[in-house]
Write a protein that holds these residues in place. Structure first.
Motif, PDB file in Angstrom:
ATOM      1  N   ARG A  81       0.835  -1.199   0.000  1.00 14.29           N
ATOM      2  CA  ARG A  81       0.000   0.000   0.000  1.00 14.29           C
ATOM      3  C   ARG A  81       0.869   1.249   0.000  1.00 14.29           C
ATOM      4  N   ARG A  82       0.321   2.315  -0.538  1.00 13.57           N
ATOM      5  CA  ARG A  82       1.032   3.590  -0.639  1.00 13.57           C
ATOM      6  C   ARG A  82       1.454   4.116   0.732  1.00 13.57           C
ATOM      7  N   GLY A  83       0.571   4.077   1.705  1.00 15.25           N
ATOM      8  CA  GLY A  83       0.879   4.576   3.050  1.00 15.25           C
ATOM      9  C   GLY A  83       1.990   3.789   3.726  1.00 15.25           C
ATOM     10  N   ASP A  84       1.984   2.465   3.559  1.00 19.45           N
ATOM     11  CA  ASP A  84       3.037   1.640   4.138  1.00 19.45           C
ATOM     12  C   ASP A  84       4.390   1.963   3.505  1.00 19.45           C
ATOM     13  N   LEU A  85       4.396   2.147   2.190  1.00 23.95           N
ATOM     14  CA  LEU A  85       5.640   2.470   1.494  1.00 23.95           C
ATOM     15  C   LEU A  85       6.189   3.818   1.942  1.00 23.95           C
ATOM     16  N   MET A  86       5.325   4.814   2.017  1.00 25.43           N
ATOM     17  CA  MET A  86       5.783   6.145   2.427  1.00 25.43           C
ATOM     18  C   MET A  86       6.263   6.132   3.869  1.00 25.43           C
ATOM     19  N   GLY A  87       5.602   5.364   4.730  1.00 25.54           N
ATOM     20  CA  GLY A  87       6.057   5.245   6.111  1.00 25.54           C
ATOM     21  C   GLY A  87       7.441   4.627   6.203  1.00 25.54           C
ATOM     22  N   GLU A  88       7.695   3.617   5.412  1.00 29.07           N
ATOM     23  CA  GLU A  88       9.020   2.978   5.402  1.00 29.07           C
ATOM     24  C   GLU A  88      10.083   3.919   4.842  1.00 29.07           C
ATOM     25  N   ILE A  89       9.733   4.690   3.817  1.00 31.42           N
ATOM     26  CA  ILE A  89      10.684   5.654   3.248  1.00 31.42           C
ATOM     27  C   ILE A  89      11.016   6.735   4.280  1.00 31.42           C
ATOM     28  N   ARG A  90      10.010   7.219   4.979  1.00 33.75           N
ATOM     29  CA  ARG A  90      10.254   8.245   6.012  1.00 33.75           C
ATOM     30  C   ARG A  90      11.109   7.712   7.157  1.00 33.75           C
ATOM     31  N   THR A  91      10.875   6.466   7.566  1.00 32.71           N
ATOM     32  CA  THR A  91      11.690   5.859   8.622  1.00 32.71           C
ATOM     33  C   THR A  91      13.139   5.730   8.173  1.00 32.71           C
ATOM     34  N   ALA A  92      13.344   5.258   6.953  1.00 31.98           N
ATOM     35  CA  ALA A  92      14.708   5.127   6.434  1.00 31.98           C
ATOM     36  C   ALA A  92      15.372   6.494   6.291  1.00 31.98           C
ATOM     37  N   GLN A  93      14.609   7.474   5.878  1.00 32.96           N
ATOM     38  CA  GLN A  93      15.142   8.830   5.710  1.00 32.96           C
ATOM     39  C   GLN A  93      15.597   9.409   7.044  1.00 32.96           C
ATOM     40  N   THR A  94      14.790   9.248   8.076  1.00 33.81           N
ATOM     41  CA  THR A  94      15.144   9.779   9.393  1.00 33.81           C
ATOM     42  C   THR A  94      16.354   9.058   9.971  1.00 33.81           C
ATOM     43  N   SER A  95      16.431   7.751   9.791  1.00 30.58           N
ATOM     44  CA  SER A  95      17.572   7.022  10.334  1.00 30.58           C
ATOM     45  C   SER A  95      18.850   7.310   9.557  1.00 30.58           C
ATOM     46  N   LEU A  96      18.732   7.609   8.279  1.00 31.56           N
ATOM     47  CA  LEU A  96      19.918   7.861   7.455  1.00 31.56           C
ATOM     48  C   LEU A  96      20.428   9.297   7.584  1.00 31.56           C
ATOM     49  N   PHE A  97      19.514  10.275   7.607  1.00 29.42           N
ATOM     50  CA  PHE A  97      19.920  11.678   7.590  1.00 29.42           C
ATOM     51  C   PHE A  97      19.577  12.450   8.854  1.00 29.42           C
ATOM     52  N   GLY A  98      18.768  11.876   9.733  1.00 34.02           N
ATOM     53  CA  GLY A  98      18.318  12.608  10.905  1.00 34.02           C
ATOM     54  C   GLY A  98      17.166  13.525  10.541  1.00 34.02           C
ATOM     55  N   ASP A  99      16.631  14.219  11.537  1.00 29.81           N
ATOM     56  CA  ASP A  99      15.470  15.077  11.305  1.00 29.81           C
ATOM     57  C   ASP A  99      15.796  16.261  10.406  1.00 29.81           C
ATOM     58  N   LEU A 100      16.948  16.874  10.602  1.00 32.62           N
ATOM     59  CA  LEU A 100      17.320  18.037   9.792  1.00 32.62           C
ATOM     60  C   LEU A 100      17.527  17.660   8.328  1.00 32.62           C
ATOM     61  N   GLY A 101      18.237  16.568   8.087  1.00 32.27           N
ATOM     62  CA  GLY A 101      18.457  16.113   6.715  1.00 32.27           C
ATOM     63  C   GLY A 101      17.171  15.690   6.036  1.00 32.27           C
ATOM     64  N   ALA A 102      16.274  15.058   6.797  1.00 31.22           N
ATOM     65  CA  ALA A 102      14.979  14.653   6.243  1.00 31.22           C
ATOM     66  C   ALA A 102      14.156  15.871   5.849  1.00 31.22           C
ATOM     67  N   ALA A 103      14.225  16.926   6.635  1.00 35.72           N
ATOM     68  CA  ALA A 103      13.500  18.145   6.309  1.00 35.72           C
ATOM     69  C   ALA A 103      14.070  18.813   5.058  1.00 35.72           C
ATOM     70  N   LYS A 104      15.375  18.762   4.873  1.00 35.41           N
ATOM     71  CA  LYS A 104      15.995  19.368   3.689  1.00 35.41           C
ATOM     72  C   LYS A 104      15.662  18.609   2.407  1.00 35.41           C
ATOM     73  N   ASN A 105      15.404  17.307   2.517  1.00 36.21           N
ATOM     74  CA  ASN A 105      15.053  16.513   1.329  1.00 36.21           C
ATOM     75  C   ASN A 105      13.718  16.933   0.745  1.00 36.21           C
ATOM     76  N   ARG A 106      12.776  17.349   1.582  1.00 32.09           N
ATOM     77  CA  ARG A 106      11.427  17.751   1.168  1.00 32.09           C
ATOM     78  C   ARG A 106      10.770  16.677   0.304  1.00 32.09           C
ATOM     79  N   LEU A 107      10.835  15.436   0.755  1.00 32.31           N
ATOM     80  CA  LEU A 107      10.344  14.291   0.010  1.00 32.31           C
ATOM     81  C   LEU A 107       8.827  14.158   0.137  1.00 32.31           C
ATOM     82  N   ARG A 108       8.141  14.028  -1.006  1.00 32.93           N
ATOM     83  CA  ARG A 108       6.693  13.852  -1.051  1.00 32.93           C
ATOM     84  C   ARG A 108       6.354  12.791  -2.095  1.00 32.93           C
ATOM     85  N   MET A 109       5.368  11.968  -1.786  1.00 34.78           N
ATOM     86  CA  MET A 109       4.879  10.974  -2.745  1.00 34.78           C
ATOM     87  C   MET A 109       3.849  11.645  -3.642  1.00 34.78           C
ATOM     88  N   ILE A 110       4.083  11.641  -4.943  1.00 38.47           N
ATOM     89  CA  ILE A 110       3.162  12.238  -5.901  1.00 38.47           C
ATOM     90  C   ILE A 110       2.149  11.199  -6.370  1.00 38.47           C
TER      91      ILE A 110
END
Length: 178
Positions: free
Chosen positions: A26-55
């Motif tokens: 499902r789309r929500g599960d995928l986006m949740g996993e991407i956000r978790t990986a993003q936070t663990s890889l870059f931290g909160d500040l790096g995740a905010a700079k990515n400005r990642l959104r699912m279109i």
């Protein structure tokens, strides 16, 4: 609320990707996993700079929007996703573009975009195919012969309602005008 001038807007890039998974995701599960990986890889500040959104995401192919300065980080982020909701999965980046239209036309396979049989069909001189989109008097056609668009960098042939109706003044580009 007023929109910003183009020079003040953040520039964006669109990442077309393909998801290979053992089960339906499902789309929500995928986006949740991407956000978790993003936070663990870059931290909160790096995740905010990515400005990642699912279109968009249809179960296999999707589009993500990110900052134009952080495309390489987002590609690396997608490569780190190995499971979604307990299901083994892998995300493969197909390409990056500056607009949604270009990303869709270049990197999403034509078979996914091919209209089904109940769509309007056009046979016009050397070009025949299915109507993909009608905007005003402009018509985008998915041609049956792939050689027509070869080398043009697009998957559609652009026509107008005048091309199809013999330059009739009453042609308005709608389904009854065709």
């Amino acid at each position: 609320m007023r929109s910003w001038l183009p020079v003040l807007r953040d520039r964006r890039r669109y990442i077309a990707f393909e998801l290979e998974a053992e089960d339906r995701i499902r789309r929500g599960d995928l986006m949740g996993e991407i956000r978790t990986a993003q936070t663990s890889l870059f931290g909160d500040l790096g995740a905010a700079k990515n400005r990642l959104r699912m279109i968009s995401f249809d179960g296999r192919f999707g589009l993500l929007r990110c900052s134009h300065l952080r495309t390489e980080e987002c590609r690396a982020l997608l490569a780190t996703v190995s499971s979604v909701g307990g299901t083994r999965a892998a995300i493969r980046v197909r390409g990056i573009s500056g607009s949604i239209k270009a990303a869709t036309e270049k990197y999403i396979p034509q078979s996914i975009l091919q209209p089904d049989e109940n769509k309007r069909r056009v046979d016009w001189g050397p070009v025949s195919g299915y109507v993909a989109r009608v905007i005003g008097r402009e018509i985008d056609l998915c041609p049956e012969d792939r050689n027509i668009t070869e080398g043009s960098g697009t998957r559609y042939v652009g026509l107008t309602s005048f091309d199809l109706c013999g330059e009739d003044i009453d042609a308005d580009g709608t389904s009854d005008g065709l």
